[in-house]
Design an enzyme around this catalytic site. Sequence first.
Site, short mmCIF file in Angstrom:
data_model
loop_
_atom_site.label_atom_id
_atom_site.label_comp_id
_atom_site.label_asym_id
_atom_site.label_seq_id
_atom_site.Cartn_x
_atom_site.Cartn_y
_atom_site.Cartn_z
NE ARG A 1 36.23 38.15 36.41
CZ ARG A 1 37.31 38.17 37.15
NH1 ARG A 1 38.49 38.07 36.60
NH2 ARG A 1 37.21 38.32 38.45
CE LYS B 1 47.32 32.95 53.71
NZ LYS B 1 48.34 33.38 52.77
N GLY C 1 35.85 35.84 43.59
CA GLY C 1 35.92 34.82 42.55
C GLY C 1 35.50 33.45 43.03
N GLY D 1 38.76 41.13 45.06
CA GLY D 1 39.57 42.12 45.76
C GLY D 1 38.95 43.51 45.68
P1 AMP Z 1 39.84 33.30 49.84
O1 AMP Z 1 40.64 33.43 48.58
O2 AMP Z 1 40.50 33.92 51.04
O3 AMP Z 1 38.39 33.70 49.67
O4 AMP Z 1 39.85 31.75 50.16
C1 AMP Z 1 39.23 30.79 49.37
C2 AMP Z 1 39.84 29.48 49.69
O5 AMP Z 1 39.69 29.20 51.05
C3 AMP Z 1 39.23 28.32 48.95
O6 AMP Z 1 40.15 27.86 47.99
C4 AMP Z 1 38.99 27.28 50.04
O7 AMP Z 1 39.47 26.00 49.68
C5 AMP Z 1 39.80 27.82 51.21
N1 AMP Z 1 39.28 27.38 52.51
C6 AMP Z 1 38.03 27.50 52.97
N2 AMP Z 1 37.91 26.94 54.19
C7 AMP Z 1 39.11 26.45 54.50
C8 AMP Z 1 39.62 25.74 55.64
N3 AMP Z 1 38.84 25.43 56.68
N4 AMP Z 1 40.93 25.39 55.65
C9 AMP Z 1 41.70 25.71 54.58
N5 AMP Z 1 41.29 26.37 53.49
C10 AMP Z 1 40.01 26.73 53.44
#
Ligand code: AMP
Length: 398
Positions: free
Chosen positions: A37, A202, A355, A378
Amino acid sequence: MKLQEIKNIDVAGKKVFIRCDFNVPVDEYQNITDDRRIRSALNTIRYCIDNDCAVILASHFGRPKGGTYEEEYSLKPIAKRLHTLLKRDIVMANGIVDDETMQLAKELKSSEVMLLENLRFEKGETKNDEELSKKLASMAEVYINDAFGVSHRAHSSVEGISKYFDIEHKAAGFLLSKEIEFFHHIVHNPKRPFVSIVGGSKVSGKLEALYNLVPKVDKILIGGGMAFTFLKALGEEVGNSLVEDDLMPEALKIMAQAKELGVKIYLPVDVIAAEAFNSEAFAKVVTSKEIPLGWMGLDIGPATSMLFEEALADAHTILWNGPMGVYEMDKFAKGSFKISHAVAKSYATTVVGGGDTADLVRLTGDEEEMTFISTGGGASLELIEGKVLPGVKALIIE
Ligand code: AMP
């Protein structure tokens, strides 16, 4: 949409305030572990130095409480790195934006570089406080926003401040322009087939982006934790996998809309399921239809990696946001690694946003093979959602 760009305004010899995004990861000893960055901001900073500007740099860093100076969140390590990269002295502000800092800014001469302390030491920053915006604006004659990563936030140094400059005296820095241009192009003029890979934890955080993507893409590959909300909505037993029950109707709606538009949605056909959420847990490959009760899916399985690779083979544009599994644990990183390699191998225009995903492609060693890695997670999602970012709105000329 056309942005006011730094090269189209007259900055020569002026005092310039550049909002950067120096929110870099550090280890427990405050060592910067990834300075991408900072390096990304150098083009704009060097341009200003070459134009004899007095340069005031500002950024947030981490999440301090606000209202006071906190050593842990000081920008001093960033000043050191800037010193190394720019090969020149950096005037460092002592603490919050007080009289002393204002005086330092006032005395700053042509070609000198000053770094303000963490903007979030000021309580008003995240509240878009008018007083603070005004104070920051009074430091300089020209305002440059080069902080793509926070441009979706209406904060004092991002949005509020821009009101105090007319369009001849404010602009997007090179990094911000590049990011906005890239996403605009990808979303409005993609070379087809356009495939989007969506993962991460999520659905809720990415729902708007998914809605917006469906009418634009040819295929969507869904992995990560978010896949389980879709699988459960389709009636599968997903055990203790991450699920947002209340979003199942939305997941069904997205799939119905995709069907109507002829957009193909791919979901995992197998997963790596574990007895618990930790790297020591017993884990095995199971099909998506046979996740044992009480187990959780923490990565896509080998058949899914192959399926996704095949679906990516004819892509001309790939947009990737979110890992395919819990890549932070080796045991559940394979799926993300395979997809990273598949994206890197492809001849498509490849854009990686977020990120975690940016971090992931660095780990896999595929960084150099990607066409574009966005510095903002984001912010890039909100661009895909079709929103005009608050920090960008004031810089639009037509
Ligand atoms: P995000 O910030 O929504 O892009 O989510 C990223 C995070 O999702 C990472 O820290 C991963 O560890 C988590 N992640 C990916 N796949 C899974 C899963 N099957 N179950 C729980 N967490 C997950």
